[in-house]
Design a protein around this motif. Structure first.
Motif, PDB file in Angstrom:
ATOM      1  N   ARG A  29       0.613   0.314  62.015  1.00 35.11           N
ATOM      2  CA  ARG A  29       1.825   0.903  62.577  1.00 35.11           C
ATOM      3  C   ARG A  29       2.490  -0.017  63.591  1.00 35.11           C
ATOM      4  O   ARG A  29       1.847  -0.830  64.255  1.00 35.11           O
ATOM      5  N   ILE A  30       3.810   0.151  63.693  1.00 34.52           N
ATOM      6  CA  ILE A  30       4.564  -0.495  64.762  1.00 34.52           C
ATOM      7  C   ILE A  30       4.317   0.290  66.045  1.00 34.52           C
ATOM      8  O   ILE A  30       4.490   1.513  66.078  1.00 34.52           O
ATOM      9  N   THR A  31       3.892  -0.406  67.112  1.00 35.10           N
ATOM     10  CA  THR A  31       3.567   0.294  68.355  1.00 35.10           C
ATOM     11  C   THR A  31       4.601   0.077  69.452  1.00 35.10           C
ATOM     12  O   THR A  31       4.645   0.849  70.413  1.00 35.10           O
ATOM     13  N   ALA A  32       5.422  -0.963  69.309  1.00 33.03           N
ATOM     14  CA  ALA A  32       6.450  -1.175  70.322  1.00 33.03           C
ATOM     15  C   ALA A  32       7.550  -2.042  69.743  1.00 33.03           C
ATOM     16  O   ALA A  32       7.296  -2.954  68.958  1.00 33.03           O
ATOM     17  N   THR A 485      16.568  -0.570  52.300  1.00 36.37           N
ATOM     18  CA  THR A 485      15.445  -0.251  53.186  1.00 36.37           C
ATOM     19  C   THR A 485      15.362   1.258  53.423  1.00 36.37           C
ATOM     20  O   THR A 485      14.683   1.962  52.687  1.00 36.37           O
ATOM     21  N   ALA A 486      16.097   1.757  54.402  1.00 33.10           N
ATOM     22  CA  ALA A 486      16.013   3.189  54.719  1.00 33.10           C
ATOM     23  C   ALA A 486      16.485   4.063  53.574  1.00 33.10           C
ATOM     24  O   ALA A 486      15.940   5.148  53.337  1.00 33.10           O
ATOM     25  N   GLY A 487      17.515   3.611  52.820  1.00 32.66           N
ATOM     26  CA  GLY A 487      18.005   4.423  51.710  1.00 32.66           C
ATOM     27  C   GLY A 487      16.975   4.610  50.623  1.00 32.66           C
ATOM     28  O   GLY A 487      16.738   5.724  50.143  1.00 32.66           O
ATOM     29  N   ASN A 492      12.124   7.611  48.109  1.00 34.27           N
ATOM     30  CA  ASN A 492      10.685   7.509  47.864  1.00 34.27           C
ATOM     31  C   ASN A 492       9.863   8.430  48.756  1.00 34.27           C
ATOM     32  O   ASN A 492       8.630   8.395  48.700  1.00 34.27           O
ATOM     33  N   HIS A 493      10.527   9.250  49.566  1.00 38.13           N
ATOM     34  CA  HIS A 493       9.839  10.151  50.502  1.00 38.13           C
ATOM     35  C   HIS A 493       8.873   9.377  51.399  1.00 38.13           C
ATOM     36  O   HIS A 493       7.826   9.908  51.812  1.00 38.13           O
ATOM     37  N   LEU A 494       9.208   8.143  51.717  1.00 37.97           N
ATOM     38  CA  LEU A 494       8.418   7.340  52.645  1.00 37.97           C
ATOM     39  C   LEU A 494       9.133   7.345  53.995  1.00 37.97           C
ATOM     40  O   LEU A 494       9.693   6.343  54.441  1.00 37.97           O
ATOM     41  N   ASP A 495       9.113   8.509  54.633  1.00 36.14           N
ATOM     42  CA  ASP A 495       9.920   8.705  55.830  1.00 36.14           C
ATOM     43  C   ASP A 495       9.400   7.933  57.031  1.00 36.14           C
ATOM     44  O   ASP A 495      10.124   7.793  58.031  1.00 36.14           O
ATOM     45  N   ASP A 496       8.168   7.457  56.975  1.00 34.44           N
ATOM     46  CA  ASP A 496       7.650   6.644  58.077  1.00 34.44           C
ATOM     47  C   ASP A 496       7.761   5.163  57.760  1.00 34.44           C
ATOM     48  O   ASP A 496       7.006   4.333  58.275  1.00 34.44           O
ATOM     49  N   GLY A 498      10.943   2.032  56.238  1.00 30.95           N
ATOM     50  CA  GLY A 498      12.362   1.775  56.046  1.00 30.95           C
ATOM     51  C   GLY A 498      13.131   1.482  57.317  1.00 30.95           C
ATOM     52  O   GLY A 498      14.321   1.166  57.259  1.00 30.95           O
ATOM     53  N   GLU A 499      12.466   1.581  58.481  1.00 29.57           N
ATOM     54  CA  GLU A 499      13.092   1.264  59.763  1.00 29.57           C
ATOM     55  C   GLU A 499      12.078   0.563  60.649  1.00 29.57           C
ATOM     56  O   GLU A 499      10.872   0.812  60.553  1.00 29.57           O
ATOM     57  N   VAL A 500      12.581  -0.294  61.529  1.00 36.11           N
ATOM     58  CA  VAL A 500      11.732  -0.907  62.550  1.00 36.11           C
ATOM     59  C   VAL A 500      11.856  -0.053  63.807  1.00 36.11           C
ATOM     60  O   VAL A 500      12.855  -0.107  64.530  1.00 36.11           O
ATOM     61  N   ARG A 501      10.851   0.774  64.044  1.00 31.36           N
ATOM     62  CA  ARG A 501      10.798   1.658  65.213  1.00 31.36           C
ATOM     63  C   ARG A 501       9.345   1.974  65.519  1.00 31.36           C
ATOM     64  O   ARG A 501       8.475   1.920  64.641  1.00 31.36           O
ATOM     65  N   ALA A 502       9.070   2.297  66.747  1.00 34.30           N
ATOM     66  CA  ALA A 502       7.705   2.634  67.150  1.00 34.30           C
ATOM     67  C   ALA A 502       7.214   3.838  66.358  1.00 34.30           C
ATOM     68  O   ALA A 502       7.929   4.830  66.215  1.00 34.30           O
ATOM     69  N   GLY A 503       6.004   3.735  65.821  1.00 34.74           N
ATOM     70  CA  GLY A 503       5.400   4.801  65.040  1.00 34.74           C
ATOM     71  C   GLY A 503       5.568   4.637  63.548  1.00 34.74           C
ATOM     72  O   GLY A 503       4.863   5.285  62.763  1.00 34.74           O
ATOM     73  N   ALA A 504       6.498   3.801  63.116  1.00 36.87           N
ATOM     74  CA  ALA A 504       6.713   3.594  61.685  1.00 36.87           C
ATOM     75  C   ALA A 504       5.636   2.674  61.121  1.00 36.87           C
ATOM     76  O   ALA A 504       4.987   1.900  61.841  1.00 36.87           O
TER      77      ALA A 504
END
Length: 544
Positions: A29-32, A485-487, A492-496, A498-504
Motif C-alpha cells: 500500500r501507499i502510506t504517504a 487509470t481511475a476510469g 474493474n471494481h478495483l476501487d483501491d 487507479g490513483e496515487v493516494r495514501a491507502g491505495a
C-alpha cells in the motif's frame, strides 16, 4: 514505521494534480504522498527510487484486452506490423518455410487495408502455401483469410450457405473467394489444432510480461470462454492465480453464447464462482452485440452506403435479439454481474443503453458498473444517456485517427454525417460520462501511451502530416491518463487502485519523462521505465 519503498525527486500525478514529489510505500500500500516531509519515513532498509524528474503515476489498466490469444498469436504466424500485400505474403511464406512440421499455418494480424476491398483471395495464399491449410484471422479478428486447402477440408463450396451470424465472401461467379466473416470463421477455425493447456499458460505469462513492460498492472479480459475457435483462457488464469505467477489483477468477462438465451445464466453463475481465485475474478459478462464497420457488420440505425454513396439494404448484424436483450441484462444485473457490451454501430450502442435503462427501471440503482466498448458510431442523442444511466464509455483510442482502414473502408460507407459521429470522446466527457480505456489487443497495440497520444491528438502515432480526425473530440492529457487509470479501475471494481493516494494499492508506473512538460505531439515518444504491482517491481527498463 519506515517505508519499504520511497519515490522522490519527480512529479507525482495525484487526483489533485502534480504538486507532490514523494511517495512512500509499505507492504502493498501507499502510506504517504507529499513532498519533503515524506522523506522522514526513510529507514535503513528503505529502497529509494530517484525519479530524476520523471513522472510517477498510477498503473495503467486495460479495460478490454485478450492477452491469451495475443500471446498465442505472437508464437505463430504473426502478421502484425505488415502494411502491404507483398509484406504480408512474404511473412506467411517465411513462417511456412521455417515450420515444415506444422500441420496448419495459423496466426494472424494482417491489415485489411493491405488488400483491395479488405478481402484478400485464396489464390494469393495458394501461391505461397499450396500444400497445407492456412487460417489467418485479420487484425480485428472479425474475419479470417484461408487458402483453397482449408476451404476443401472444411467442405466449403459455392453451395455452402452463409451461417446466420456470418458471411462467406464469394467472387463474381459465386465461388468462395478466401475470406470468412464473423461466424463463418468457425467453419474453418474449428478444424485448426487446439492449443494445449501448457500453451495457453505460457501465452498468458508471455502476454503479462509484455503488458507489464507497458505499465499495465490490471486488465479486463474481454472474452473468457470459447468463441470462433479462440481458446478459453480460464484454466490458464486459474493455474497462474494458484501458483502466484499471475502478478496482474484481472477481471474476466464471461462469454455470452449468442446462439442461446437466458437458459445459460445459471451456468454463468456457476462459472463466476468457480473462476474467482486470487487475483482473478470472473465477475463480468461479455455481450457481443454486433460486428465491425469495415466489413459492414457493425449494427447501424440506417443502412450502409455503397461505393457510389447510395443506400444499400445492409444495416449490419445484430448478434443478440434486441427484443430479448433488456430481459437478459436485467437478470444479469439483478445477479450482480457487470455487463460488458461490444457495441460499435449506433444501433448496437442504442440497444445496449436501452437494455441498461430497462435494468435500472426494474432493479433500481446498482453497483454493477456496465460499460460499452468500442463506440465507433454513436448517435448524438444517445451521448447524454451514458452519464444519466451510469454507463461507462470504454474507449479504444488508437482507432480514432485517419489511416487507410478508416479512410478507405469506413468513411465512404458511412457517409459524412455518420462519419462525424465516430469515437466521440470529447462529447462524452462534456456530457459528464465516465470514460475507461483499453486496447482490444491483439486487434491493436496494447501500449497505453500510444492510445493516449491518439486520444489527445486524434492523429496516429506514425500519422505524420495527416489531418486531425474530428478535432472537437480530442481529450486533454490528464483526461486521457485518467481514463487509462481511475476510469478502468472503476469498471474493474478495483476501487483501491487507479490513483496515487495514501491507502491505495501501490500499483505504480514510472515514465521515462514527464509528458506534461513537452508538446502533445511528443507523447508517442514516452516510454515506461518501471512498473510495480502491490509495491513489487514487475518490470524495469534496462536504462531505468
Amino acid at each position: 514505521m519506515h517505508a519499504d519503498l520511497l519515490f522522490t525527486g519527480g512529479p507525482v500525478l495525484t487526483p489533485e494534480g502534480r504538486t507532490a514529489t514523494a511517495v512512500a510505500v509499505t507492504g502493498d500500500r501507499i502510506t504517504a504522498v507529499g513532498r519533503e516531509e515524506v522523506h522522514d519515513l526513510t529507514g535503513p532498509r528503505t529502497e529509494v527510487v530517484d525519479l530524476a524528474g520523471r513522472l510517477l503515476l498510477p498503473g495503467f489498466q486495460d479495460a478490454h484486452v485478450h492477452p491469451v490469444p495475443a500471446g498465442l498469436e505472437l508464437t505463430q504466424c504473426d502478421l502484425t506490423g505488415t502494411k502491404t500485400a507483398d509484406e504480408t505474403l512474404a511473412a506467411v511464406r517465411a513462417y511456412a518455410d521455417a515450420h515444415p512440421e506444422r500441420e496448419w499455418i495459423s496466426g494472424g494480424g494482417w491489415s485489411m487495408e493491405a488488400f483491395e476491398g479488405g478481402t484478400p483471395t485464396k489464390e494469393l495464399l495458394d501461391a505461397v502455401v499450396p500444400d497445407r491449410p492456412v487460417y489467418l484471422p485479420n487484425r480485428d479478428h472479425h474475419g479470417a483469410w484461408v487458402n483453397s486447402r482449408a476451404l476443401a477440408l472444411a467442405g466449403i463450396t459455392r453451395d455452402t450457405p452463409d451461417p446466420a451470424d456470418g458471411r462467406i465472401d464469394r467472387d463474381a461467379s459465386g465461388e468462395p473467394s478466401g475470406t470468412l466473416q464473423e461466424g463463418a470463421m468457425q467453419l474453418v477455425g474449428r478444424l485448426t489444432p487446439p492449443a494445449t493447456p501448457a500453451d495457453r499458460l505460457a501465452a498468458l505469462l508471455h502476454a503479462q510480461r509484455h503488458l507489464h513492460a507497458l505499465g499495465i498492472t490490471a486488465w479486463q479480459d474481454a472474452l473468457v470462454g470459447e468463441f470462433l475457435g479462440m481458446d478459453d483462457p480460464s484454466e490458464a488464469y486459474l493455474a497462474a492465480a494458484r501458483d502466484g505467477s499471475l502478478t496482474a489483477r484481472v477481471v474476466g468477462a464471461l462469454w455470452w453464447d449468442r446462439e442461446r438465451g437466458a437458459e445459460q445464466i445459471p451456468e454463468l453463475v456457476e462459472r463466476r464462482a468457480a473462476l474467482s481465485q486470487g487475483r482473478f475474478r470472473a465477475t463480468s459478462v461479455k455481450l457481443m452485440l454486433d460486428g465491425v464497420a469495415e466489413t459492414g457488420t457493425a449494427a447501424l440505425l440506417d443502412p450502409y452506403l455503397d461505393k457510389c454513396g447510395c443506400a444499400t439494404a445492409n444495416r449490419g448484424t445484430a448478434f443478440i435479439d434486441a427484443g430479448q436483450l433488456p430481459k437478459y441484462v436485467t437478470e444479469l444485473d439483478a445477479l450482480g454481474f457487470q455487463c460488458h457490451f461490444h457495441a460499435l454501430g449506433d444501433r448496437a450502442v442504442r440497444d445496449a443503453l436501452d437494455a441498461i435503462e430497462a435494468a435500472r427501471a426494474v432493479n433500481g440503482p446498482s453497483d454493477t458498473r456496465p460499460h460499452l466498448a468500442h463506440l465507433q458510431v454513436v448517435q448524438p442523442t444517445d451521448v447524454p444517456r451514458f452519464a444519466r444511466l451510469g454507463a461507462t464509455a470504454n474507449i479504444q483510442p488508437l482507432w480514432a485517427a485517419h489511416e487507410p482502414q478508416m479512410d478507405e473502408l469506413t468513411i465512404p460507407f458511412l457517409g459524412p454525417e455518420r462519419a462525424a459521429w465516430q469515437y466521440p470522446f470529447g462529447a462524452l466527457l462534456r456530457s459528464g460520462a465516465r470514460l475507461a480505456a483499453g486496447s482490444d489487443w491483439p486487434v491493436s497495440s496494447p501500449d497505453p501511451l500510444q492510445g493516449i497520444h491518439v486520444a489527445v491528438n486524434r492523429v496516429a502515432p506514425d500519422g505524420g502530416d495527416t489531418p486531425v480526425f474530428l478535432p472537437a473530440e480530442r481529450m486533454g492529457l490528464a483526461e486521457a491518463l485518467t481514463a487509462y487509470t481511475a476510469g478502468s479501475a472503476y469498471v474493474n471494481h478495483l476501487d483501491d487502485s487507479g490513483e496515487v493516494r495514501a491507502g491505495a494499492l501501490a500499483d505504480l508506473v514510472v515514465l521515462d519523462r514527464d509528458p506534461f512538460e513537452g508538446p502533445t505531439e511528443a507523447i508517442t515518444e514516452t516510454r515506461v521505465s518501471l512498473t510495480y504491482v502491490g509495491g513489487a517491481r514487475v518490470y524495469a527498463a534496462q536504462e531505468a
